[in-house]
Design a protein around this motif. Structure first.
Motif, PDB file in Angstrom:
ATOM      1  N   GLU A 128      58.349  -9.750  42.398  1.00 36.18           N
ATOM      2  CA  GLU A 128      57.723 -10.298  41.048  1.00 36.18           C
ATOM      3  C   GLU A 128      57.456  -9.553  40.142  1.00 36.18           C
ATOM      4  O   GLU A 128      57.802 -10.586  38.902  1.00 36.18           O
ATOM      5  CB  GLU A 128      55.503 -10.269  41.597  1.00 36.18           C
ATOM      6  CG  GLU A 128      54.600 -11.180  41.060  1.00 36.18           C
ATOM      7  CD  GLU A 128      53.554 -11.015  41.756  1.00 36.18           C
ATOM      8  OE1 GLU A 128      52.921  -9.434  41.646  1.00 36.18           O
ATOM      9  OE2 GLU A 128      52.753 -11.796  42.614  1.00 36.18           O
ATOM     10  N   ILE A 131      61.421 -11.210  38.225  1.00 32.88           N
ATOM     11  CA  ILE A 131      61.417 -12.351  38.939  1.00 32.88           C
ATOM     12  C   ILE A 131      60.493 -12.783  37.135  1.00 32.88           C
ATOM     13  O   ILE A 131      61.139 -13.424  36.092  1.00 32.88           O
ATOM     14  CB  ILE A 131      61.061 -12.771  39.883  1.00 32.88           C
ATOM     15  CG1 ILE A 131      61.808 -12.717  40.596  1.00 32.88           C
ATOM     16  CG2 ILE A 131      60.963 -14.272  39.066  1.00 32.88           C
ATOM     17  CD1 ILE A 131      61.497 -13.400  42.184  1.00 32.88           C
ATOM     18  N   ILE A 132      59.547 -12.059  36.387  1.00 35.58           N
ATOM     19  CA  ILE A 132      58.663 -12.813  35.824  1.00 35.58           C
ATOM     20  C   ILE A 132      59.200 -12.160  34.567  1.00 35.58           C
ATOM     21  O   ILE A 132      60.023 -13.155  33.168  1.00 35.58           O
ATOM     22  CB  ILE A 132      57.464 -12.064  36.034  1.00 35.58           C
ATOM     23  CG1 ILE A 132      56.265 -12.854  37.029  1.00 35.58           C
ATOM     24  CG2 ILE A 132      56.141 -12.395  34.593  1.00 35.58           C
ATOM     25  CD1 ILE A 132      55.375 -12.051  36.781  1.00 35.58           C
ATOM     26  N   GLU A 135      62.560 -14.087  34.285  1.00 39.79           N
ATOM     27  CA  GLU A 135      62.796 -15.741  33.928  1.00 39.79           C
ATOM     28  C   GLU A 135      62.079 -15.518  32.322  1.00 39.79           C
ATOM     29  O   GLU A 135      62.662 -16.623  31.434  1.00 39.79           O
ATOM     30  CB  GLU A 135      61.275 -16.436  34.641  1.00 39.79           C
ATOM     31  CG  GLU A 135      62.167 -16.686  36.070  1.00 39.79           C
ATOM     32  CD  GLU A 135      63.368 -17.060  36.476  1.00 39.79           C
ATOM     33  OE1 GLU A 135      63.573 -18.509  34.998  1.00 39.79           O
ATOM     34  OE2 GLU A 135      64.406 -17.439  36.683  1.00 39.79           O
ATOM     35  N   ALA A 148      58.626 -20.404  31.946  1.00 38.70           N
ATOM     36  CA  ALA A 148      58.673 -18.811  32.766  1.00 38.70           C
ATOM     37  C   ALA A 148      57.738 -19.127  34.353  1.00 38.70           C
ATOM     38  O   ALA A 148      58.323 -18.682  35.002  1.00 38.70           O
ATOM     39  CB  ALA A 148      58.524 -17.745  32.771  1.00 38.70           C
ATOM     40  N   TYR A 152      58.781 -18.955  37.598  1.00 39.10           N
ATOM     41  CA  TYR A 152      57.995 -18.203  38.774  1.00 39.10           C
ATOM     42  C   TYR A 152      57.714 -18.933  39.781  1.00 39.10           C
ATOM     43  O   TYR A 152      57.996 -18.833  41.265  1.00 39.10           O
ATOM     44  CB  TYR A 152      57.371 -17.224  38.024  1.00 39.10           C
ATOM     45  CG  TYR A 152      56.586 -17.068  38.957  1.00 39.10           C
ATOM     46  CD1 TYR A 152      57.382 -15.270  39.451  1.00 39.10           C
ATOM     47  CD2 TYR A 152      55.571 -17.322  39.763  1.00 39.10           C
ATOM     48  CE1 TYR A 152      56.085 -14.551  40.151  1.00 39.10           C
ATOM     49  CE2 TYR A 152      54.351 -16.298  40.314  1.00 39.10           C
ATOM     50  CZ  TYR A 152      54.970 -14.800  40.737  1.00 39.10           C
ATOM     51  OH  TYR A 152      54.730 -14.057  41.637  1.00 39.10           O
ATOM     52  N   ASN A 153      56.558 -19.744  39.535  1.00 38.71           N
ATOM     53  CA  ASN A 153      56.331 -20.831  41.250  1.00 38.71           C
ATOM     54  C   ASN A 153      57.192 -21.579  41.758  1.00 38.71           C
ATOM     55  O   ASN A 153      56.801 -22.181  42.903  1.00 38.71           O
ATOM     56  CB  ASN A 153      55.136 -21.460  39.963  1.00 38.71           C
ATOM     57  CG  ASN A 153      54.624 -21.193  39.660  1.00 38.71           C
ATOM     58  OD1 ASN A 153      53.717 -19.943  39.925  1.00 38.71           O
ATOM     59  ND2 ASN A 153      53.412 -21.796  38.845  1.00 38.71           N
ATOM     60  N   ASN A 155      60.517 -20.407  42.836  1.00 34.94           N
ATOM     61  CA  ASN A 155      61.756 -18.809  43.270  1.00 34.94           C
ATOM     62  C   ASN A 155      60.815 -19.013  44.468  1.00 34.94           C
ATOM     63  O   ASN A 155      59.791 -19.094  44.836  1.00 34.94           O
ATOM     64  CB  ASN A 155      60.952 -17.867  42.685  1.00 34.94           C
ATOM     65  CG  ASN A 155      62.059 -16.797  43.228  1.00 34.94           C
ATOM     66  OD1 ASN A 155      62.787 -16.933  43.564  1.00 34.94           O
ATOM     67  ND2 ASN A 155      62.928 -16.480  41.798  1.00 34.94           N
ATOM     68  N   ILE A 158      59.315 -16.194  46.134  1.00 32.61           N
ATOM     69  CA  ILE A 158      57.863 -16.000  45.954  1.00 32.61           C
ATOM     70  C   ILE A 158      57.103 -16.848  46.393  1.00 32.61           C
ATOM     71  O   ILE A 158      57.405 -18.081  46.542  1.00 32.61           O
ATOM     72  CB  ILE A 158      57.328 -16.139  44.443  1.00 32.61           C
ATOM     73  CG1 ILE A 158      58.274 -14.924  43.301  1.00 32.61           C
ATOM     74  CG2 ILE A 158      55.294 -15.545  44.071  1.00 32.61           C
ATOM     75  CD1 ILE A 158      57.656 -13.693  44.089  1.00 32.61           C
ATOM     76  N   GLU A 161      51.564 -19.384  43.496  1.00 38.94           N
ATOM     77  CA  GLU A 161      51.842 -20.099  42.636  1.00 38.94           C
ATOM     78  C   GLU A 161      51.190 -19.139  41.477  1.00 38.94           C
ATOM     79  O   GLU A 161      49.815 -19.034  42.003  1.00 38.94           O
ATOM     80  CB  GLU A 161      51.391 -21.175  42.333  1.00 38.94           C
ATOM     81  CG  GLU A 161      52.520 -21.920  42.848  1.00 38.94           C
ATOM     82  CD  GLU A 161      52.521 -23.300  42.634  1.00 38.94           C
ATOM     83  OE1 GLU A 161      51.318 -23.623  41.766  1.00 38.94           O
ATOM     84  OE2 GLU A 161      53.144 -24.471  43.098  1.00 38.94           O
ATOM     85  N   LEU A 167      50.372 -13.791  34.948  1.00 40.70           N
ATOM     86  CA  LEU A 167      52.283 -13.682  34.332  1.00 40.70           C
ATOM     87  C   LEU A 167      52.268 -13.336  33.381  1.00 40.70           C
ATOM     88  O   LEU A 167      53.018 -11.623  33.583  1.00 40.70           O
ATOM     89  CB  LEU A 167      53.102 -14.728  33.988  1.00 40.70           C
ATOM     90  CG  LEU A 167      53.398 -15.766  35.458  1.00 40.70           C
ATOM     91  CD1 LEU A 167      54.046 -16.633  35.676  1.00 40.70           C
ATOM     92  CD2 LEU A 167      53.891 -15.499  36.893  1.00 40.70           C
ATOM     93  N   SER A 171      53.890  -9.127  33.691  1.00 45.19           N
ATOM     94  CA  SER A 171      55.195  -8.817  32.637  1.00 45.19           C
ATOM     95  C   SER A 171      54.443  -7.479  31.327  1.00 45.19           C
ATOM     96  O   SER A 171      55.221  -6.789  31.272  1.00 45.19           O
ATOM     97  CB  SER A 171      55.028 -10.213  31.565  1.00 45.19           C
ATOM     98  OG  SER A 171      55.633  -9.476  30.285  1.00 45.19           O
TER      99      SER A 171
END
Length: 184
Positions: A128, A131-132, A135, A148, A152-153, A155, A158, A161, A167, A171
């Motif tokens: 998670e 990816i954040i 992105e 982003a 992310y949503n 992907n 994952i 949502e 996020l 991060s």
């Protein structure tokens, strides 16, 4: 050097640029190597021919009565500079090409280490967080949270949502983990 959050963010934002530079460096190295291989393949002067050519070259009018440190004696000038002249075959400066190849290889090595460093940081994070950061910072250069969030949503890795605020929290936590790694 002690890193802060903004340092890590800037390093992440420049990741794509560095990867692009490595590709360009490879391209330039190939070009210089080809030019170096071709230099001297048409005809290469011997020492004797180089010296004769230097002796036969006309002396420029400006250097006849010059007050510079340049040697005005043709024989002395030839004796001092004939090796350099011989290396300059086919209008290609072989020393320059070799030094540029060395310089580019050194720059490429430095960039590869920086790229590997960031990839190592990303590998230490959970899916998670990775990816954040990828992105938002790497793919969007830290400019657009909406893109982003959407990436992310969408992907496949994952299953849930999340909203922009969540996020950002994830991060920040990921960057804190990275800071713990780099600030020894």
């Amino acid at each position: 050097m002690k890193y802060i959050k903004e340092d890590i963010e800037n390093i992440l934002k420049k990741q794509k640029e560095k990867e692009g530079k490595v590709f360009e460096i490879d391209f330039k190295i190939d070009g210089y190597q080809q030019r170096l291989e071709l230099a001297g393949t048409v005809y290469e002067d011997t020492e004797k021919e180089t010296i004769e050519n230097m002796q036969l070259k006309g002396q420029p009018y400006d250097s006849i009565h010059s007050n510079t440190n340049k040697t005005s004696d043709k024989v002395a000038d030839t004796a001092i500079n004939y090796k350099k002249e011989q290396r300059h075959v086919n209008k290609e400066d072989r020393d320059y090409l070799e030094s540029e190849i060395d310089r580019l290889k050194l720059e490429k090595d430095t960039l590869n280490k920086q790229i590997a460093r960031v990839k190592s940081w990303i590998d230490k994070l959970n899916t998670e967080e990775a990816i954040i950061l990828e992105e938002f910072y790497i793919n969007n250069e830290g400019k657009n949270w909406d893109k982003a969030v959407k990436a992310y949503n969408e992907n496949e890795k994952i299953n849930k949502e999340l909203q922009k605020r969540r996020l950002k929290e994830i991060s920040n936590n990921a960057i804190e983990k990275i800071l713990k790694i780099v600030n020894i």
